[in-house]
Design a protein around this motif. Structure first.
Motif, PDB file in Angstrom:
ATOM      1  N   UNK A 144      14.579  13.264 -27.279  1.00 56.84           N
ATOM      2  CA  UNK A 144      14.621  14.172 -25.892  1.00 56.84           C
ATOM      3  C   UNK A 144      14.913  13.208 -25.048  1.00 56.84           C
ATOM      4  N   UNK A 145      14.172  12.155 -24.716  1.00 52.32           N
ATOM      5  CA  UNK A 145      14.075  11.352 -23.347  1.00 52.32           C
ATOM      6  C   UNK A 145      15.775  11.202 -22.913  1.00 52.32           C
ATOM      7  N   UNK A 146      16.426  10.732 -24.071  1.00 51.10           N
ATOM      8  CA  UNK A 146      17.729  10.222 -23.912  1.00 51.10           C
ATOM      9  C   UNK A 146      18.501  11.284 -23.718  1.00 51.10           C
ATOM     10  N   UNK A 147      18.185  12.824 -24.215  1.00 51.39           N
ATOM     11  CA  UNK A 147      19.127  13.802 -23.851  1.00 51.39           C
ATOM     12  C   UNK A 147      18.967  14.222 -22.488  1.00 51.39           C
ATOM     13  N   UNK A 148      17.661  14.188 -21.848  1.00 55.99           N
ATOM     14  CA  UNK A 148      17.480  14.483 -20.585  1.00 55.99           C
ATOM     15  C   UNK A 148      18.063  13.497 -19.544  1.00 55.99           C
ATOM     16  N   UNK A 149      18.188  12.103 -19.953  1.00 57.64           N
ATOM     17  CA  UNK A 149      18.515  11.180 -19.213  1.00 57.64           C
ATOM     18  C   UNK A 149      20.021  11.200 -19.009  1.00 57.64           C
ATOM     19  N   UNK A 150      20.917  11.973 -20.145  1.00 54.17           N
ATOM     20  CA  UNK A 150      22.172  12.071 -19.970  1.00 54.17           C
ATOM     21  C   UNK A 150      22.622  13.178 -19.378  1.00 54.17           C
ATOM     22  N   UNK A 151      21.890  14.169 -18.827  1.00 60.96           N
ATOM     23  CA  UNK A 151      22.368  15.565 -18.255  1.00 60.96           C
ATOM     24  C   UNK A 151      21.987  15.196 -16.492  1.00 60.96           C
ATOM     25  N   UNK A 152      23.270  15.269 -16.010  1.00 59.63           N
ATOM     26  CA  UNK A 152      23.204  15.170 -14.528  1.00 59.63           C
ATOM     27  C   UNK A 152      22.228  16.339 -13.716  1.00 59.63           C
ATOM     28  N   UNK A 153      22.104  17.380 -14.436  1.00 57.80           N
ATOM     29  CA  UNK A 153      21.157  18.298 -13.673  1.00 57.80           C
ATOM     30  C   UNK A 153      19.785  18.056 -13.621  1.00 57.80           C
ATOM     31  N   UNK A 154      19.258  17.092 -14.443  1.00 53.88           N
ATOM     32  CA  UNK A 154      17.987  16.531 -14.399  1.00 53.88           C
ATOM     33  C   UNK A 154      17.581  15.204 -13.284  1.00 53.88           C
ATOM     34  N   UNK A 155      18.708  14.789 -12.819  1.00 54.92           N
ATOM     35  CA  UNK A 155      18.711  13.764 -11.734  1.00 54.92           C
ATOM     36  C   UNK A 155      18.469  14.188 -10.488  1.00 54.92           C
ATOM     37  N   UNK A 156      18.816  15.269 -10.284  1.00 55.41           N
ATOM     38  CA  UNK A 156      18.706  15.842  -8.909  1.00 55.41           C
ATOM     39  C   UNK A 156      17.339  16.733  -8.695  1.00 55.41           C
ATOM     40  N   UNK A 157      17.071  17.246  -7.490  1.00 59.78           N
ATOM     41  CA  UNK A 157      16.155  17.911  -7.042  1.00 59.78           C
ATOM     42  C   UNK A 157      15.935  19.568  -7.355  1.00 59.78           C
ATOM     43  N   UNK A 211      18.730  17.180 -38.684  1.00 60.31           N
ATOM     44  CA  UNK A 211      17.782  17.549 -37.806  1.00 60.31           C
ATOM     45  C   UNK A 211      18.146  17.986 -36.581  1.00 60.31           C
ATOM     46  N   UNK A 212      17.105  18.274 -35.490  1.00 65.29           N
ATOM     47  CA  UNK A 212      17.256  18.852 -34.348  1.00 65.29           C
ATOM     48  C   UNK A 212      16.632  18.109 -33.199  1.00 65.29           C
ATOM     49  N   UNK A 213      17.174  18.006 -32.078  1.00 61.30           N
ATOM     50  CA  UNK A 213      16.306  17.703 -30.767  1.00 61.30           C
ATOM     51  C   UNK A 213      16.801  18.552 -29.786  1.00 61.30           C
ATOM     52  N   UNK A 214      15.882  18.359 -28.728  1.00 67.94           N
ATOM     53  CA  UNK A 214      16.226  19.412 -27.529  1.00 67.94           C
ATOM     54  C   UNK A 214      15.322  19.145 -26.285  1.00 67.94           C
ATOM     55  N   UNK A 215      15.566  19.912 -25.237  1.00 73.58           N
ATOM     56  CA  UNK A 215      15.090  19.874 -23.930  1.00 73.58           C
ATOM     57  C   UNK A 215      14.995  21.223 -23.370  1.00 73.58           C
ATOM     58  N   UNK A 216      14.135  21.150 -22.161  1.00 75.89           N
ATOM     59  CA  UNK A 216      14.148  22.466 -21.524  1.00 75.89           C
ATOM     60  C   UNK A 216      14.374  22.124 -20.111  1.00 75.89           C
ATOM     61  N   UNK A 217      15.151  22.842 -19.390  1.00 79.32           N
ATOM     62  CA  UNK A 217      15.666  22.908 -17.886  1.00 79.32           C
ATOM     63  C   UNK A 217      15.034  24.051 -17.366  1.00 79.32           C
ATOM     64  N   UNK A 218      14.616  23.690 -16.117  1.00 77.46           N
ATOM     65  CA  UNK A 218      14.127  24.999 -15.389  1.00 77.46           C
ATOM     66  C   UNK A 218      14.396  24.777 -14.066  1.00 77.46           C
TER      67      UNK A 218
END
Length: 266
Positions: A184-197, A58-65
């Motif tokens: 995908x929510x677990x993936x974004x929660x584990x990325x530190x870049x998503x916790x900043x502004x 399977x595949x999971x994913x997220x987007x970062x802008x």
């Protein structure tokens, strides 16, 4: 030329004759009996169980802008599958602080133990049911005359029943944990870049777990098949015959004792 042709014909006939002799002794009508029919079902559902679990991917994913105009939207796609050692699955997390810089990340968790146990049990069940079918169809006389074969078959059947219950329950719990770790929510929660502004993260597509869910279902079906087969295998053991002999032996003894008591009263 004639001698060589005759020798080649005899050589071709000998394997065919051996196969014909083996097939002549096979009693296909045994498959209509419960013991043979359930063995075929166990063989099939064992293939379905370890095949559906072992072939899953399977595949999971997220987007970062990033908020910087110079950065484009970065899409992250993470592929995973059997044996579900998620802590070894890597993906690149983009960083918005520096240009063209990323950080290697890993998924969380190692769920290979229940998955590998489930697949291994399915493979062993596949080979055992195949061997049992060969003995039951081709060497049924040996199976009925030798008391050890039914006893061994009964002990192995009870063991497989217990192991299928444990494997199906353990893999069901492991699959629940895999679903939680690959959201995908677990993936974004584990990325530190998503916790900043400096970046905006959004969840991607949720992985499809249909094949993995079916594998758990096949695991419980195998448990019920092996549990139901325990009774039919037990009927082939000497223990079942001894119980019937004791019941038949107690009946005449009780009747004779009652008759003797009536004679004494008279």
């Amino acid at each position: 030329m004639s001698s060589t042709e005759s020798s080649s014909r005899t050589a071709d006939k000998s394997p065919r004759q051996q196969v014909d002799r083996l097939l002549e002794g096979v009693r296909w009508r045994r498959l209509e009996e419960p013991l043979g029919f359930i063995k075929v079902l166990q063989w099939l559902f064992a293939i379905f169980a370890f095949g559906s679990c072992g072939s899953y991917s399977g595949e999971t994913g997220a987007t970062v802008r990033c908020n910087n105009d110079a950065k484009d939207v970065s899409s992250i796609i993470v592929a995973f599958g059997y044996p579900f050692r998620l802590n070894r699955v890597q993906y690149e997390m983009p960083l918005c602080d520096e240009e063209s810089t990323s950080k290697t990340m890993h998924l969380m968790g190692d769920f290979s133990a229940p998955a590998e146990f489930f697949v291994t049990l399915g493979i062993f069940s596949f080979f055992y049911t195949m061997a049992a079918l060969v003995i039951y169809l081709r060497f049924h006389k040996l199976y009925t005359e030798n008391r050890r074969f039914p006893l061994v078959d009964f002990c192995v059947t009870v063991s497989f029943t217990f192991f299928w219950l444990v494997a199906a329950a353990a893999w069901g719990k492991g699959l629940t944990d895999v679903k939680g770790a690959t959201r995908p929510s677990s993936l974004t929660a584990a990325m530190s870049v998503c916790h900043g502004e400096e970046a905006v993260c959004s969840a991607g597509a949720t992985p499809s777990m249909g094949l993995a869910n079916i594998s758990v279902l096949f695991g419980f079906i195998n448990f019920f098949l092996w549990a139901g087969n325990c009774w039919f295998v037990f009927k082939e053991t000497p223990w079942h015959g001894q119980g019937q002999d004791q019941d038949q032996g107690q009946g005449p003894n009780q009747e004779s004792a009652a008759e003797q008591g009536a004679v004494e009263k008279q």
